[in-house]
Design a protein around this motif. Structure first.
Motif, short mmCIF file in Angstrom:
data_model
loop_
_atom_site.label_atom_id
_atom_site.label_comp_id
_atom_site.label_asym_id
_atom_site.label_seq_id
_atom_site.Cartn_x
_atom_site.Cartn_y
_atom_site.Cartn_z
N GLY A 186 0.81 -1.21 0.00
CA GLY A 186 0.00 0.00 0.00
C GLY A 186 0.85 1.26 0.00
N MET A 187 1.95 1.24 0.74
CA MET A 187 2.86 2.39 0.75
C MET A 187 3.45 2.64 -0.63
SD MET A 187 4.83 1.73 4.39
CE MET A 187 6.19 2.82 3.91
N LEU A 188 3.81 1.56 -1.32
CA LEU A 188 4.38 1.71 -2.66
C LEU A 188 3.33 2.21 -3.66
CD1 LEU A 188 6.60 -1.51 -2.81
CD2 LEU A 188 7.37 0.86 -2.50
N ILE A 189 2.11 1.74 -3.52
CA ILE A 189 1.04 2.22 -4.39
C ILE A 189 0.76 3.69 -4.12
CG2 ILE A 189 -1.42 2.00 -4.91
CD1 ILE A 189 -1.12 -1.01 -4.28
N ASP A 190 0.63 4.06 -2.85
CA ASP A 190 0.36 5.45 -2.49
C ASP A 190 1.50 6.37 -2.92
OD1 ASP A 190 -2.01 4.62 -1.38
OD2 ASP A 190 -1.29 4.68 0.69
N GLY A 191 2.73 5.83 -2.91
CA GLY A 191 3.89 6.63 -3.31
C GLY A 191 4.03 6.77 -4.81
N GLY A 192 3.20 6.06 -5.57
CA GLY A 192 3.25 6.16 -7.02
C GLY A 192 4.30 5.28 -7.67
N PHE A 193 4.81 4.28 -6.92
CA PHE A 193 5.87 3.42 -7.45
C PHE A 193 5.34 2.17 -8.14
CE2 PHE A 193 7.73 5.62 -3.74
CZ PHE A 193 8.73 6.33 -4.40
N VAL A 194 4.17 1.69 -7.72
CA VAL A 194 3.59 0.50 -8.34
C VAL A 194 2.10 0.71 -8.54
CG1 VAL A 194 5.30 -1.04 -7.29
CG2 VAL A 194 3.11 -0.70 -6.17
N HIS A 195 1.55 -0.07 -9.45
CA HIS A 195 0.11 -0.08 -9.67
C HIS A 195 -0.55 -1.03 -8.68
CE1 HIS A 195 0.65 2.22 -13.36
NE2 HIS A 195 1.57 1.36 -13.75
N ALA A 196 -1.85 -1.01 -8.62
CA ALA A 196 -2.59 -1.81 -7.64
C ALA A 196 -2.37 -3.31 -7.83
CB ALA A 196 -4.08 -1.49 -7.72
N ASP A 197 -2.04 -3.72 -9.06
CA ASP A 197 -1.83 -5.15 -9.31
C ASP A 197 -0.39 -5.58 -9.03
OD1 ASP A 197 -0.49 -3.97 -11.41
OD2 ASP A 197 -1.55 -5.05 -13.00
N GLY A 198 0.42 -4.65 -8.54
CA GLY A 198 1.80 -4.96 -8.20
C GLY A 198 2.80 -4.71 -9.31
N ARG A 199 2.34 -4.29 -10.47
CA ARG A 199 3.28 -4.00 -11.56
C ARG A 199 3.91 -2.62 -11.32
NH1 ARG A 199 1.81 -5.72 -17.55
NH2 ARG A 199 4.08 -5.46 -17.56
N PRO A 200 5.23 -2.54 -11.40
CA PRO A 200 5.89 -1.25 -11.16
C PRO A 200 5.52 -0.21 -12.21
CG PRO A 200 7.45 -3.07 -11.00
CD PRO A 200 6.20 -3.63 -11.59
N VAL A 201 5.51 1.02 -11.78
CA VAL A 201 5.28 2.14 -12.70
C VAL A 201 6.51 2.26 -13.60
CG1 VAL A 201 4.95 4.63 -12.86
CG2 VAL A 201 3.74 3.31 -11.12
N SER A 202 6.29 2.45 -14.88
CA SER A 202 7.39 2.44 -15.85
C SER A 202 8.33 3.63 -15.65
CB SER A 202 6.82 2.49 -17.27
OG SER A 202 6.24 3.77 -17.52
N PRO A 203 9.59 3.47 -16.07
CA PRO A 203 10.53 4.60 -15.97
C PRO A 203 10.05 5.85 -16.69
CG PRO A 203 11.72 2.57 -16.36
CD PRO A 203 10.25 2.24 -16.49
N ASP A 204 9.39 5.68 -17.83
CA ASP A 204 8.92 6.84 -18.59
C ASP A 204 7.94 7.68 -17.77
OD1 ASP A 204 10.44 6.17 -20.75
OD2 ASP A 204 8.80 5.24 -21.89
N ARG A 205 7.11 7.01 -16.97
CA ARG A 205 6.13 7.73 -16.16
C ARG A 205 6.70 8.22 -14.83
NH1 ARG A 205 0.46 4.81 -15.57
NH2 ARG A 205 0.20 6.72 -14.36
N LEU A 206 7.63 7.45 -14.29
CA LEU A 206 8.13 7.79 -12.95
C LEU A 206 9.30 8.76 -13.00
CD1 LEU A 206 7.74 7.25 -9.97
CD2 LEU A 206 9.21 5.23 -10.17
N ARG A 207 10.12 8.70 -14.02
CA ARG A 207 11.32 9.53 -14.04
C ARG A 207 11.01 11.02 -13.94
NH1 ARG A 207 16.24 9.03 -18.52
NH2 ARG A 207 17.54 10.67 -17.63
N PRO A 208 10.00 11.55 -14.64
CA PRO A 208 9.72 12.98 -14.48
C PRO A 208 9.37 13.38 -13.05
CG PRO A 208 8.64 12.12 -16.42
CD PRO A 208 9.14 10.94 -15.67
N LEU A 209 8.73 12.47 -12.31
CA LEU A 209 8.37 12.77 -10.93
C LEU A 209 9.61 12.85 -10.05
CD1 LEU A 209 5.25 10.44 -10.55
CD2 LEU A 209 5.30 12.88 -11.10
N LEU A 210 10.62 12.03 -10.36
CA LEU A 210 11.85 12.06 -9.58
C LEU A 210 12.60 13.36 -9.78
CD1 LEU A 210 13.13 8.44 -10.32
CD2 LEU A 210 12.01 9.25 -8.24
#
Length: 212
Positions: A186-210
């Motif tokens: 739940g912490m990882l989902i709330d943090g935007g690192f993974v989707h609800a099914d457990g698949r990680p958020v892709s680098p293309d989507r996450l890198r701009p947030l970093l």
């Protein structure tokens, strides 16, 4: 270190018990758990192969993380700029997740300001750079453990081995074990690192947030 070794032949039975606890405690977390358990079938294809290490390094580069083909033991696992990659594939992935999870003020400290990692050679220097209290370090390590496992699965690697080694199934018969898994997922989902099914958020989507 595995606290209680698990015979892989017993894994289906253990997984069924754990999944039943998730069904009662946090049914939304079952999909992520199922993905991890399913990765056991990948063990037969090889563990810590050159191809797996190459994919782990590619993951680092996809997030804009520099790497260095050198043993961490000569310096640091993360020196504030690069990950040293003469290590196991799962360890490389784990270091990538530390980069993702670390807050900006610690992202460029030696070993992320968490103290020396298991493979760091210059331990005194890494420990001198600690910039988080014990509770924060423990919470972050646990979150990175699970995120790394989910990334291993995403890369087609047997993340189940790290799941066992890092004791996620310890005390699997107790509801607290399922709650622990669900809490950090739940912490990882709330943090935007993974989707609800457990698949990680892709680098293309996450890198701009970093970079924000």
């Amino acid at each position: 270190m595995i606290l209680t070794p698990v015979d892989l032949a017993e894994l289906p039975e253990i997984a069924a018990v754990f999944d039943a606890a998730l069904a009662a405690e946090a049914p939304w977390a079952r999909a992520a758990f199922a993905r991890i358990i399913d990765s056991a079938r990948l063990i037969a294809l090889g563990v810590d192969t050159p191809a797996q290490r190459a994919r782990a390094i590619e993951l680092a580069h996809a997030f804009g993380i520099e790497t260095l083909d050198e043993e961490p033991q000569v310096a640091f696992s993360w020196d504030g700029r690069t990950i040293r990659t003469r290590s196991e594939a799962s360890v490389i992935v784990h270091e990538v997740t530390h980069y993702l999870v670390a807050p900006p003020e610690r992202r460029f400290l030696l070993d992320f300001g968490l103290g020396a990692g298991p493979e760091t050679g210059r331990r005194a220097e890494a420990d001198a750079a600690i910039a988080a209290d014990f509770e924060t370090r423990e919470r972050e390590e646990t979150a990175c453990s699970l995120l790394g496992i989910l990334w291993e699965v995403e890369l087609g690697q047997p993340g189940i081995l790290a799941f066992l080694e890092q004791n996620w199934l310890e005390g699997y018969r107790r509801p607290t074990a399922a709650r622990h898994f669900a809490r950090f997922l739940g912490m990882l989902i709330d943090g935007g690192f993974v989707h609800a099914d457990g698949r990680p958020v892709s680098p293309d989507r996450l890198r701009p947030l970093l970079a924000a």
